[in-house]
Design a protein around this motif. Structure first.
Motif, PDB file in Angstrom:
ATOM      1  N   ARG A   1       2.152   1.722  -3.510  1.00 56.85           N
ATOM      2  CA  ARG A   1       1.095   2.159  -4.437  1.00 56.85           C
ATOM      3  C   ARG A   1       0.738   3.638  -4.246  1.00 56.85           C
ATOM      4  O   ARG A   1       0.308   4.302  -5.191  1.00 56.85           O
ATOM      5  CB  ARG A   1      -0.158   1.299  -4.261  1.00 56.85           C
TER       6      ARG A   1
ATOM      7  N   ARG B   1      -7.278  -0.263  -5.090  1.00 55.57           N
ATOM      8  CA  ARG B   1      -6.003  -0.747  -4.547  1.00 55.57           C
ATOM      9  C   ARG B   1      -4.831   0.031  -5.130  1.00 55.57           C
ATOM     10  O   ARG B   1      -3.860   0.312  -4.449  1.00 55.57           O
ATOM     11  CB  ARG B   1      -5.813  -2.247  -4.844  1.00 55.57           C
TER      12      ARG B   1
ATOM     13  N   ASN C   1       0.823  -1.214   0.000  1.00 52.38           N
ATOM     14  CA  ASN C   1       0.000   0.000   0.000  1.00 52.38           C
ATOM     15  C   ASN C   1       0.856   1.262   0.000  1.00 52.38           C
ATOM     16  O   ASN C   1       0.517   2.262  -0.627  1.00 52.38           O
ATOM     17  CB  ASN C   1      -0.950  -0.011   1.195  1.00 52.38           C
TER      18      ASN C   1
ATOM     19  N   LEU D   1      -4.647   3.000  -5.781  1.00 51.65           N
ATOM     20  CA  LEU D   1      -4.498   4.303  -5.116  1.00 51.65           C
ATOM     21  C   LEU D   1      -3.845   4.154  -3.751  1.00 51.65           C
ATOM     22  O   LEU D   1      -3.618   5.135  -3.056  1.00 51.65           O
ATOM     23  CB  LEU D   1      -5.877   4.952  -4.948  1.00 51.65           C
ATOM     24  N   GLY D   2      -3.605   2.920  -3.333  1.00 54.24           N
ATOM     25  CA  GLY D   2      -2.970   2.684  -2.038  1.00 54.24           C
ATOM     26  C   GLY D   2      -3.942   2.306  -0.942  1.00 54.24           C
ATOM     27  O   GLY D   2      -3.555   2.132   0.202  1.00 54.24           O
ATOM     28  N   LEU D   3      -5.253   2.175  -1.275  1.00 59.16           N
ATOM     29  CA  LEU D   3      -6.215   1.785  -0.244  1.00 59.16           C
ATOM     30  C   LEU D   3      -5.988   0.318   0.127  1.00 59.16           C
ATOM     31  O   LEU D   3      -5.878  -0.523  -0.753  1.00 59.16           O
ATOM     32  CB  LEU D   3      -7.651   1.944  -0.756  1.00 59.16           C
ATOM     33  N   PRO D   4      -5.910   0.007   1.425  1.00 56.71           N
ATOM     34  CA  PRO D   4      -5.803  -1.399   1.832  1.00 56.71           C
ATOM     35  C   PRO D   4      -7.069  -2.159   1.439  1.00 56.71           C
ATOM     36  O   PRO D   4      -8.125  -1.555   1.230  1.00 56.71           O
ATOM     37  CB  PRO D   4      -5.679  -1.330   3.365  1.00 56.71           C
TER      38      PRO D   4
END
Lengths: 245, 486
Positions: free
Chosen positions: A79, B392, A76, B394-397
């Motif tokens: 990303r 995901r 995460n 975008l970095g969302l868990p």
């Protein structure tokens, strides 16, 4: 200068079907790399391994110094720094345009909702869609959707942007606006890796063009080198077909 | 073409055989065109008067007696064993010509039935679990007593309820009632003397704590004013077998008996308004129980269902397997079987008893939850895979992406299914009457078993269900609008 992206001997197989057969690539900061090649050559799969939407079978991937193959790496975190734009936009249909853009920074605690809204409006202005902030994605044209998707990716302030055939699903008259936004991004110094069939864009904007075929990188170089004097026979054949329609 | 024909033939044969099997099973004497033929109902379990013998054929005092009388009086009959209460109502509705089911003669029943010569005198006794240490009715204060719906014993128990201060719960068959007491879910059961003794003799772990009391007489019954010829034949045949000693032989075969006295109850006003007035408190408490079961059932089932449904879409093979197994089992089991299993089966296995209401809620949670899980999983799978990828990337868990992006889209697709499931849950609560929960349906059953006003009481019950469903549907529509506008 250390590379933003380093890929070493990357393999990816679905069962017996090996789609990436040993890819090596380095991308430097501020560099714009455009990947071209026939369908099924592995370029999209390769792009998707760079933010782990696909798990590589073997090999090494370093993004901003993070080792993606290491299971301990927090994907995460990686990303957050790698924006991705998809062929089919994948906007969140239950949220407004502005909500799409600010969802990730707000949910991940990067900034307050107010700050995120200000940033969101600024990004929407940048892609020319400020007046659509309150619209739902279904009310937008394809080109508008893709520009919102770019703004959404930029809201996380990534240092690398990945584009997976961003104009392939668009009507021809929509393509120009999206490419213009990408061109502006490149001029601002964004590190970009772009999979596309837009040869004009590749010629104008790319620092380097990479030609994929059959799961290998067959040829790479400046646009002039690749387009004007390709060495690999597959590349010659491919360019001959796409450039002389 | 040929093949299709053979298939049709084969399936037709199967159906005929199955039907034949069912009919044959319930027939103790064969039809003869010369002799009159009747359809007679009896209870499914009321040993030693009627119960299935080892070969599946119905035996017992009533059964042997009926068979002997039929032979003497030259008539044939088809026997249909169903729950006593349904059988008693079936005679009134004309489905059956007569009932012989250890049926106590009461003034109320005499208003709608014609009874034959009383053929058996009985008393009512109470029994407890030997482990309970109860030796006296006075010790039942505050405890729950198990009764069988529609029986004279139940009526008697209710008549002494105030005096001894116990609560009552109802069951549709003796066996479930005995189990409730043996397992400790109820403190005592009231039952006719010979029936209880026979059960204890046959392995039910209960102890009798009272002398036979307030008994009644059993009678063979037809609908008032109907089947006079059959009634006359029964009476004549009964007199004959009593005279020649067949009757005593039959009774001695199944037990040696005691006798007791009998007293009846007052009439009831049987108009719909009258029924509502008389049974107001019962109807209200039944409705409240139904609402409780429905609302808590829906809440628990939704939590359980969403959880299991989400497990079906997370990227984990073990979770997928677990989820689909849970859905497979609990969606596959009939609600009634699941309820019996949890209420009676589980305590036998684990040694811990479960209150009926808890067993009911667990049943609803598992069964309705499995249906909810199935459409939650379906709804979530219906959300485009690109949505999860975009979130995901975008970095969302994973779980944040699930909650903020996938769920809101999935739930929108599921709303009609949810509304549907809520209505089904409300209706399914009626099945829980089988484990002795006195909800709306069971309330109706209990009232009918006393006053035999089937049509009017079911009409009232049906109206009450419709009212609740209407309210729930309004609520669901309101919630849907509120959610959709968001």
């Amino acid at each position: 200068m250390t590379a933003k992206v380093t890929v070493k001997d990357l393999h990816k197989a679905y069962g017996d079907n090996e789609v990436l057969k040993g890819i090596n690539l380095e991308v430097q900061e501020n560099e714009v790399v455009v990947m071209i090649g026939p369908s099924g050559s592995g370029k999209s799969t390769f792009l998707r391994t760079l933010n782990k939407l696909e798990d590589p079978t073997s090999g090494e991937i370093l993004i901003n110094g993070y080792n993606l193959v290491d299971k301990k790496t927090d994907i995460n975190k990686v990303r957050e720094n790698v924006g991705m734009v998809f062929q089919h936009f994948n906007l969140f249909p239950h949220l407004s345009v502005l909500e799409n853009v600010i969802l990730a920074p707000v949910e991940l605690g990067k900034m307050s909702k107010e700050d995120a809204k200000a940033l969101g409006m600024q990004l929407l202005t940048q892609v020319g869609l400020a007046e659509k902030a309150d619209a739902k994605p279904t009310q937008l044209s394809g080109g508008q959707k893709q520009r919102v998707a770019i703004a959404r990716a930029l809201a996380m302030k990534p240092s690398i942007m990945l584009f997976d055939e961003p104009t392939s699903a668009l009507d021809p008259e929509m393509v120009g606006d999206v490419l213009q936004v990408m061109r502006d991004l490149a001029e601002d110094g964004m590190t970009m890796i772009v999979v596309t069939h837009e040869m004009g864009f590749a010629k104008q904007v790319a620092d380097r063009v990479v030609f994929f075929a059959d799961g290998y990188i067959r040829e790479q170089g400046t646009p002039e080198e690749v387009f004007n004097n390709p060495q690999d026979p597959r590349a010659q054949d491919f360019l001959n077909k796409v450039l002389n329609v | 073409m040929m093949k299709k024909h053979t298939w049709l033939k084969a399936s037709w044969l199967m159906v005929t055989m199955l039907l034949g099997l069912i009919v044959f099973n319930t027939t103790t004497a064969h039809a003869d065109t010369k002799e009159p033929h009747y359809v007679i109902t009896t209870d499914t379990t009321f040993a030693p008067f009627e119960f299935q013998g080892q070969n599946g054929k119905y035996v017992g005092i009533d059964m042997d007696m009926l068979s002997a009388i039929a032979k003497k009086e030259h008539f044939t009959y088809k026997l249909v064993p169903i729950a006593f209460n349904s059988g008693a109502q079936g005679v009134l509705s004309g489905q059956f010509d007569a009932i012989i089911a250890g049926m106590t003669i009461t003034p109320e029943r005499q208003q709608v039935y014609d009874f034959g010569t009383p053929y058996y005198k009985t008393g009512i006794i109470a029994a407890v679990s030997p482990k309970s240490g109860i030796t006296d009715l006075n010790q039942l204060r505050g405890k729950t007593v198990a009764l069988k719906t529609g029986t004279g014993s139940a009526q008697y128990a209710v008549s002494i309820q105030k005096k001894y201060g116990f609560k009552v719960t109802y069951f549709n068959d003796s066996n479930t009632m005995y189990n409730a007491v043996a397992l400790g879910n109820a403190a005592a059961a009231f039952e006719d003397d010979p029936v209880m003794k026979y059960a204890i003799k046959n392995g039910v772990k209960l102890k009798i704590i009272t002398q036979p009391a307030n008994g009644g007489e059993y009678g063979f019954a037809v609908k008032k004013g109907q089947n006079k010829e059959l009634l006359a034949k029964f009476n004549a045949g009964y007199a004959a077998i009593k005279k020649d000693g067949t009757y005593d032989k039959i009774v001695a075969k199944y037990l040696g008996s005691n006798e007791a006295k009998f007293s009846g109850d007052a009439k009831e006003n049987n108009s719909i308004i009258g029924l509502l007035k008389q049974n107001k408190n019962q109807f209200i408490s039944g409705m409240i129980k139904t609402l409780q079961l429905t609302i808590f059932g829906i809440v628990f089932a939704t939590i359980f269902g969403v959880l299991i449904g989400v497990l079906a879409v997370v990227p984990n093979k073990f979770a997928h397997g677990f989820s689909s197994t849970v859905i497979y089992i609990f969606r596959g089991l009939p609600l009634l079987v699941l309820a019996f299993f949890i209420y009676i089966g589980l305590p036998s296995l684990t040694g811990t008893k479960i209150p009926a209401i808890a067993a009911g809620l667990i049943t609803l949670t598992l069964n309705e939850g499995a249906y909810i899980a199935a459409f939650v999983a379906g709804g979530l799978k219906h959300v485009d895979a690109g949505q999860m990828e975009a979130a995901r990337s975008l970095g969302l868990p994973y779980w944040k992406a699930m909650r903020k992006v996938i769920m809101p889209q999935g739930i929108k697709l599921m709303i009609p299914s949810f509304v549907n499931q809520f209505i089904i849950t409300l209706k399914d609560t009626s099945i829980l009457s089988a484990i002795g929960i006195i909800e709306l349906t069971q309330t109706g059953t209990v009232i009918i078993s006393r006053n035999m006003q089937g049509f009017r009481v079911w009409f009232i019950v049906a109206m009450m269900y419709l009212i609740i469903i209407t309210l729930l549907t309004f609520l669901a529509k309101w919630a849907d609008k509120k959610f959709a506008s968001k």
